[in-house]
Design an enzyme around this catalytic site. Structure first.
Site, PDB file in Angstrom:
ATOM      1  N   GLU A 197       0.835  -1.206   0.000  1.00 13.96           N
ATOM      2  CA  GLU A 197       0.000   0.000   0.000  1.00 13.96           C
ATOM      3  C   GLU A 197       0.876   1.264   0.000  1.00 13.96           C
ATOM      4  OE1 GLU A 197      -3.223  -0.239   2.903  1.00 13.96           O
ATOM      5  OE2 GLU A 197      -4.133  -1.883   1.769  1.00 13.96           O
ATOM      6  N   GLU A 321      -4.984  -8.674  -0.791  1.00 13.87           N
ATOM      7  CA  GLU A 321      -5.804  -8.422   0.408  1.00 13.87           C
ATOM      8  C   GLU A 321      -7.246  -8.309  -0.046  1.00 13.87           C
ATOM      9  OE1 GLU A 321      -4.564  -5.393   3.244  1.00 13.87           O
ATOM     10  OE2 GLU A 321      -2.453  -5.882   2.876  1.00 13.87           O
TER      11      GLU A 321
HETATM   12  O1  AHR Z   1      -5.349  -6.323   6.614  1.00 12.28           O
HETATM   13  C1  AHR Z   1      -5.259  -5.206   7.427  1.00 12.28           C
HETATM   14  C2  AHR Z   1      -4.580  -4.030   6.759  1.00 12.28           C
HETATM   15  O2  AHR Z   1      -5.364  -3.551   5.714  1.00 12.28           O
HETATM   16  C3  AHR Z   1      -3.240  -4.292   6.117  1.00 12.28           C
HETATM   17  O3  AHR Z   1      -2.185  -4.247   7.012  1.00 12.28           O
HETATM   18  C4  AHR Z   1      -3.128  -3.166   5.137  1.00 12.28           C
HETATM   19  O4  AHR Z   1      -2.304  -3.490   4.037  1.00 12.28           O
HETATM   20  C5  AHR Z   1      -4.561  -2.878   4.755  1.00 12.28           C
HETATM   21  O5  AHR Z   1      -4.844  -1.547   4.780  1.00 12.28           O
END
Ligand code: AHR
Length: 518
Positions: A197, A321
């Site tokens: 991110e 994710e």
């Molecule tokens: O999964 C939780 C968080 O969500 C992760 O650390 C991050 O990459 C995302 O914003």
């Protein structure tokens, strides 16, 4: 007929169609003779971050714990995860990755520094779980490693040395250090992420700035001989395709195997995380499913960008994710992202699997957030107790799809499931020829009130029967607890063709996965 009567009739027909009454037969036509791309097993990857009890407590208890463990890793949790054939584990973050320094986590545990996990609740990070412990976990699971590097607070030198520590063989100092720490044999790093991110917690960068950094960093990170590590660039999220576009255009001349993408399902467009994981009404049910189905369009839009820069489809679009993100469970520690997991989450998981399969040519890796105790988890623990979630069961039902060859399936007369002015398709489907040679069909009935009957046609062959399992429950928010661990669990599902026709009866709000008898 006057206008009023015509519109009244139209309204009745719409209502009848929407509820399934008198509607044309829903068909699933599988074109088994036209195999598509392979659904990579890595699509079923998982994410384990140093966050809350995702690792400490949930997976790792330490070798001296009374909770049965193998070199510190919980036997109950690892045993249950093995049944999912977890192919890949992403570690150590997430946002945590950009504050993680690998040298903190090697050598005698008692001598490792304690840091503060500034991203997640300000918890003490003891570094008891480091590189060697993590590779022990993936070894116990029979999985492979997706290591996420630290661009935010790390250095190129540090990442280059981490890669050496993990993968170098022979006489290099870092290979010898690893050997002194008990692991002479190099580890395999299947994927390596350059940051996470980068647009947010990973450094609040611009895509062009990150693309430059990526080219610089990847120049100096060399996996050891025999390690075919895939390098993943930190990409965009939600409806924004800028990152995929800019990275595709600006990363060249270096090792570059894929772009990551994050999308979390919230329970409504306006809701963000302000609705709980259980105790919701049908409005939140349909909104959650509608939100999760946006994944399909997001992938398509990003893949269109990738196609402009990578016509040979070499790059992976890695949804590393995904999953539901609700309001945290009452009484849980702030920043620990604890949430209950219900039948709704299993339906969300299955809808996403079907979407990933449909994009198997590009989506060759994903990891759900997260594995244990955090967000849409497979497993929840409390001290020595453990419970499997409905999401766990969805993952287990879909195991045959790992490395299966996708086959086209089209739904005919698929009605809407509608609530007020919100509507989604009632049924979602995916089919594949698995490694065991059988043809599998996965179906999701999103409607929590109506059953759905699906006539299955295998083009050119026909299906004589179906055997598999169904996941459903009486309530939309049915979930498993330590006191009632089997409230939501799969039940056997069978169907036989009659008069040359195979009809599958999907219960309301259900996931069905069957092997077809051809
Ligand atoms: O999964 C939780 C968080 O969500 C992760 O650390 C991050 O990459 C995302 O914003």
């Amino acid at each position: 007929m006057n206008h009023l009567k015509i519109s009244t009739l139209a309204a009745c027909l719409t209502a009848a169609f929407a509820t399934g009454a008198g509607a044309a037969t829903l068909t699933a036509t599988i074109d088994a003779a036209r195999p598509g791309p392979v659904i990579s097993k890595y699509v079923y990857g998982q994410f384990a971050e140093h966050l809350g009890t995702g690792i400490y407590g949930g997976l790792w208890v330490g070798p001296d714990s009374k909770i049965p463990n193998t070199r510190g890793w919980r036997r109950d949790v690892v045993g249950a995860l093995k049944d999912l054939h977890v192919p890949l584990v992403r570690w150590p973050g997430g946002c945590f990755a950009d504050q993680y320094h690998w040298r903190d986590g090697i050598g005698p545990r008692a001598q490792r520094p304690v840091r503060i996990n500034t991203n997640w609740g300000g918890a003490d990070e003891t570094n008891a779980v480091g590189t060697d412990e993590f590779f022990d976990l993936v070894g116990q699971l029979g999985a492979e490693a997706y290591i996420n590097g630290n661009v935010g607070t790390g250095s190129v030198q540090e990442m280059s040395e981490w890669m050496d520590y993990m993968t170098a063989s022979g006489t290099t100092s870092l290979a010898q250090l690893r050997a002194r720490n008990g692991h002479p044999k190099p580890y395999k790093v299947a994927f390596f992420g350059i940051g996470n991110e980068a647009w947010g917690c990973g450094g609040n960068m611009r895509p062009e700035q990150y693309a430059d950094l990526y080219r610089h960093w990847s120049t100096f990170i060399h996996p050891g001989a025999g390690n075919d590590t895939k390098f993943i660039a930190s990409g965009g999220h939600d409806e924004d395709t800028t990152w995929t576009d800019k990275l595709g255009a600006n990363i060249y001349g270096v090792r570059f195997d894929g772009v990551s993408f994050h999308y979390y399902t919230s329970p409504g467009p306006d809701a963000n995380n302000h609705y709980g994981a259980i105790g919701f009404d049908e409005g939140r049910w349909i909104w959650t499913l509608k939100q999760t189905l946006r994944m399909d369009g997001f992938i398509a839009a990003n893949v269109a960008k990738l196609d402009q820069h990578d016509k040979d489809k070499r790059l992976t679009f890695a949804v590393d994710e995904w999953g539901t993100w609700y309001e945290a469970e009452e009484g849980s520690k702030p920043g620990f992202l604890v949430q209950q997991n219900s039948l709704r989450d299993a339906v969300v998981a299955a809808l996403n699997f079907n979407i990933f399969h449909a994009h198997a040519d590009r989506v060759r890796m994903t990891s759900i957030a997260q594995m244990v105790n955090v967000l849409q988890a497979m497993i929840r623990t409390d001290g020595a107790k453990m419970v499997l979630t409905p999401t766990y069961h969805a993952f287990k039902m879909y195991v045959p799809f790992q490395d299966a060859t996708s086959v086209p399936v089209s739904l005919g007369n698929n009605p809407e499931y509608r609530l007020g002015d919100v509507a989604i398709p009632a049924v979602s489907a995916s089919a594949a020829r698995a490694k065991d040679g059988k043809l599998y069909l996965a179906l999701v009935n999103t409607n929590p009130r109506e059953t759905a009957d699906v006539d299955v046609n295998v083009a050119g062959a026909g299906a004589k029967g179906a055997t598999g399992s169904v996941l459903t429950a009486p309530a939309m928010d049915a979930h498993n607890t330590y006191a009632a661990p089997d409230a939501v669990k799969p039940a056997p599902f069978t169907a036989q063709a009659a008069g040359g026709k195979l009809t599958l009866h999907l219960p309301a709000k259900s996931v069905v996965v069957v092997a077809l008898q051809e």
